[in-house]
Scaffold this active site. Structure first.
Site: not given
Length: 238
Positions: A63, A90, A155
Site C-alpha cells: 500500500d 501509477n 481527487y
C-alpha cells in the site's frame, strides 16, 4: 539511437491492472526487469502469472500510502537488483463527493495514495538512482490536476498537489542525472472510478499511456518533456 532497456530495472506502482499493467507489459517487452506492487495479493499474483511469460518480473504487496510498506518494497529492489533506472508512480484511487459529504477517512485515503504515496516512493527510489548515476521518474497524474470538477475536491487536491510536487522534484534532481516528468491523461479506458463501467472505444487506451512512458524514457538525455497532457482525440459531442 534510442535507449535500450535490456538490463534496466523499473518499478511500477499499481502495476497489476489498468495503466500500470500496460506500462509493465511495455517495459517487459523491451527487455527491462520490472518490479510491480499492488494492494491485493490475489490480483497481484494473477498479473504476475501473466507477465512472467514476457520477461523478468517480481511483485510485492504494498500500500503506497504506508511508508513502512514502501520502504520495504525499495529495500527489496535494492537487495535484488542493486540499482533502479525507472520509477513509474501509477497507483491511484478516486473518491468523489461534494465537500460537505466527503468522509474524512475517504479524503485521507485519496491524499495518502495519490500524493503521499508518490512522495514515499520517490524518497526511497532517489538514493538507488543516484547510486546508479541517474534515472527517470514518471508520475501518472491527470488533467484533473489542472481542471477542477464538482465532486472532485479530494481527487483534484491530490492531483494539483502532485503537479507541484513533481515539478519541484524535477528542479531538485536535474543535476543528479535524474529526469522527472508527469503524464496527465484525460479519460482512460480502465474502468477507473467505478467497477463494472462499460468500455468506451473513444477513451485513451492504457497502451497509449505506456507508449508515452517509453517515448519519455527514449528522449535524448539533454532534453526533458516535464509535463505531457493527453486527451481522447474524438470524445463524444455534447
Amino acid at each position: 539511437m534510442g535507449v535500450e532497456l535490456e538490463g534496466r530495472v523499473a518499478v511500477v506502482t499499481g502495476g497489476s491492472r489498468g495503466i500500470g499493467a500496460a506500462v509493465t507489459r511495455a517495459l517487459l517487452n523491451e527487455g527491462a526487469s520490472v518490479v510491480i506492487c499492488g494492494r491485493s495479493a490475489g490480483t497481484l499474483e494473477q498479473a504476475l502469472s501473466d507477465f512472467r511469460q514476457l520477461g523478468p518480473v517480481e511483485g510485492r504487496v504494498c500500500d503506497v500510502g504506508r511508508f513502512d510498506e514502501v520502504a520495504a518494497l525499495f529495500r527489496f529492489v535494492g537487495q535484488s537488483f542493486g540499482k533502479l533506472d525507472y520509477l513509474v508512480n501509477n497507483a491511484g484511487i478516486g473518491r468523489f463527493a461534494p465537500v460537505d459529504e466527503i468522509d474524512p477517512a475517504a479524503w485521507d485515503e485519496v491524499i495518502a495514495t495519490n500524493l503521499n504515496g508518490v512522495f514515499y516512493c520517490c524518497r526511497e527510489a532517489v538514493p538507488l538512482m543516484k547510486k546508479n548515476g541517474g534515472g527517470f521518474i514518471i508520475n501518472i497524474g491527470s488533467l484533473a490536476g489542472k481542471h477542477p470538477f464538482a465532486g472532485g475536491a479530494a481527487y483534484n487536491a491530490s492531483k494539483f498537489g502532485l503537479n507541484g510536487f513533481t515539478e519541484a522534484m524535477m528542479l531538485d534532481l536535474r543535476h543528479d542525472g535524474i529526469r522527472v516528468s508527469t503524464i496527465m491523461p484525460g479519460s482512460v479506458d480502465t474502468g477507473f472510478g467505478g467497477a463494472g463501467r462499460p468500455a468506451a472505444d473513444w477513451k485513451i487506451a492504457p497502451e497509449h499511456i505506456a507508449a508515452t512512458v517509453l517515448h519519455l524514457i527514449r528522449m535524448p538525455a539533454r532534453s526533458l518533456a516535464s509535463r505531457i497532457e493527453m486527451r481522447p482525440s474524438r470524445p463524444p459531442k455534447r
